[in-house]
Design an enzyme around this catalytic site. Structure first.
Site, short mmCIF file in Angstrom:
data_model
loop_
_atom_site.label_atom_id
_atom_site.label_comp_id
_atom_site.label_asym_id
_atom_site.label_seq_id
_atom_site.Cartn_x
_atom_site.Cartn_y
_atom_site.Cartn_z
N LYS A 1 98.64 51.63 19.52
CA LYS A 1 99.19 50.11 19.11
C LYS A 1 99.60 50.17 17.55
O LYS A 1 100.51 49.61 17.08
CB LYS A 1 98.15 48.98 19.21
CG LYS A 1 97.64 48.67 20.68
CD LYS A 1 96.57 47.40 20.47
CE LYS A 1 96.32 47.02 21.90
NZ LYS A 1 94.98 46.25 21.85
N HIS B 1 98.85 65.47 51.28
CA HIS B 1 100.05 66.43 51.27
C HIS B 1 100.80 66.48 49.86
O HIS B 1 101.93 66.82 49.72
CB HIS B 1 101.15 65.89 52.30
CG HIS B 1 100.50 65.81 53.66
ND1 HIS B 1 100.89 66.72 54.75
CD2 HIS B 1 99.32 65.11 54.27
CE1 HIS B 1 100.06 66.48 55.87
NE2 HIS B 1 99.34 65.23 55.60
N GLU C 1 87.87 53.58 30.40
CA GLU C 1 87.73 52.76 29.12
C GLU C 1 86.12 52.50 28.72
O GLU C 1 85.86 52.35 27.47
CB GLU C 1 88.27 51.32 29.10
CG GLU C 1 89.87 51.25 28.91
CD GLU C 1 90.28 49.87 28.48
OE1 GLU C 1 89.68 49.00 28.52
OE2 GLU C 1 91.58 50.04 28.20
#
Ligand code: PA5
Length: 448
Positions: free
Chosen positions: A424, A310, A289
């Protein structure tokens, strides 16, 4: 003094010491803008003073509330998202028993999380547990308007009220939010909840050393004073020297930016201790951010080794060569477990008999870093002696400071997050939130 140290030996095949040192002048300037609060986003630089200026009264009040909650609740739910929960979770998970929830005689309330997703199943399953446990909660939102925690709080508030009655609920809810604005502040005032303030000048992802992080950490049973003292040590050091030779913050910021200039655009945070998983999540949010904007920034990723050797190990060894690693190396384990010798040696592991498991992990770490450097993946190593409150406090301030410096090197504002608004806006338009009528019409037309 246990030092947080950094080694860039496994980077020098890819960038020279001179290239790293060439950031010194810039770094000096950025440290000054951070401490003098003159750089981009300077109204959000309050975090830089937290380790030295945190108020004793505030610490005492957090400790008292934590004690009260520990006595009353088997479970403490932390409602928040992003910077309003990741710092607390990073510290709590790093310090907790790996199987905390299953410990037969628990000393500490179990910390559970809500409001960090919008999953109906997750919340319903949380309610299954809360039906049967004594619990309290904190709802954390600086803006007081974030949808995810607000939704979770609406559900849990109702659950608490049904379970305990309105009067008792007041003792079981602590709101952490802005001092005057936002829906949560309004609700907390109306309902007379205990409240802590998120300082105006501290953004979510830099808020671990405010009540946002400190209250849940204290409720979980950890020593917040030691955490702060670790952060203070790094803060003091940053005030003493900005030298790339002497300050790990400067060296880390310079090295990752030098690598970025060589097209190493992905930084993978590596741990060899599963309880550091959320420290990586916190770091990802802090750096993602803070730096990822204006079409720039290193992409922060994370792996837990040897587990992910792995899975992601193959890609790291041989995939696209645009990555570098930053390893959090922990020298000592908290516990000791020796590998036993067996008579038949059927599994052929007797060559490890009487060694500590950590010795094997260390060799896995060393072997992996050599393999990755051979595979052209540079490797920064950050070492701490062990996982405890003080060292986690050091890591927190170390990464915050280096993030701010790195953001300034990149010439972005490391303290805003304008890009978070895009989803949003669309979600509100799709859900037909009042005030989004125009956007709603447009978006529904687009997807018809
Ligand atoms: O770092 C940030 O500022 C964000 O990640 C916020 O913490 C997150 O969006 C939650 O915001 P709020 O605390 O306002 O609910």
């Amino acid at each position: 003094m246990e030092k947080l140290s950094i080694s860039i030996q496994n980077v020098l095949k890819f960038v020279s010491q001179d290239e790293i040192n060439s950031y010194q002048n810039e770094i000096d300037k950025h440290f000054e803008s951070i401490f003098q609060k003159t750089g981009k986003g300077n109204d959000f630089l309050g975090w830089v003073d937290l380790p030295s200026e945190i108020d004793e009264e505030l610490i005492k009040s957090i400790e008292a509330d934590a004690k009260r909650i520990r006595e009353m609740a088997e479970v403490f739910v932390v409602i928040g998202i992003g910077g309003s929960y990741l710092g607390a979770r990073a510290v709590i998970e790093a310090l907790s028993h790996s199987f905390e929830a299953l410990l037969p005689e628990r000393k500490n309330p179990l910390i559970l999380y809500a409001g960090q997703n919008i999953s109906e199943d997750y919340l319903s399953e949380l309610l299954d547990i809360l039906d049967k446990k004594d619990y309290a909660l904190t709802v954390i939102s600086k803006s007081g308007t974030t949808t995810e925690p607000a939704l979770a709080f609406r559900i849990l508030k109702q659950h608490l009220e049904n379970k305990y009655g309105i009067d008792e609920v007041r003792k079981r809810i602590i709101a952490i939010t802005d001092k005057e604005k936002g829906a949560l502040k309004e609700l907390a005032t109306r309902e007379n909840y205990s409240t802590y303030i998120v300082p105006d000048d501290v953004g979510g992802r830099y808020s671990v050393l405010t009540p946002v992080g400190l209250l849940p950490i204290a409720v979980a049973g950890f020593n917040i004073r030691k955490l702060i003292s670790g952060a203070l040590e790094i803060q003091k050091h940053c005030k003493q020297t900005t030298s790339i030779d002497e300050n790990p913050v400067s060296l880390y910021a310079a090295t990752r930016n030098a690598l970025y200039q060589k097209n190493k655009t992905i930084e993978i945070m590596v741990n060899y201790q599963p309880n550091l998983f959320y420290l990586t999540e916190w770091w990802k949010q802090l750096y993602g951010e803070s730096e990822g904007k204006e079409n720039k920034g290193i992409f922060p990723a994370g792996v837990s080794f040897t587990t992910d050797l792995h899975s992601m190990g193959q890609y790291i060894q041989e995939g696209l060569r645009n990555i570098f690693e930053t390893v959090i190396s922990v020298k000592n384990s908290k516990r000791e477990l020796l590998i036993p010798e067996t008579d038949d040696n059927l599994d052929k592991l007797n060559y490890l008999a009487e060694k500590k498991i950590t010795e094997v992990n260390e060799m896995a770490e060393l072997g992996t870093s050599i393999a990755h450097v051979d595979g052209n993946v540079p490797n920064i190593k950050i070492s701490v002696s062990k996982i405890n409150e003080k060292n986690i406090g050091k890591l927190i301030f170390f990464f915050e400071m280096a993030c701010a410096v790195s953001g300034y090197i990149l010439d972005v504002n490391p303290f805003d997050q304008p890009g978070v608004e895009a989803y949003k806006k669309n979600m509100f338009a799709l859900l037909k939130k009042p005030g989004f009528e125009k956007e709603s019409k447009e978006i529904w037309q687009r997807i018809k």
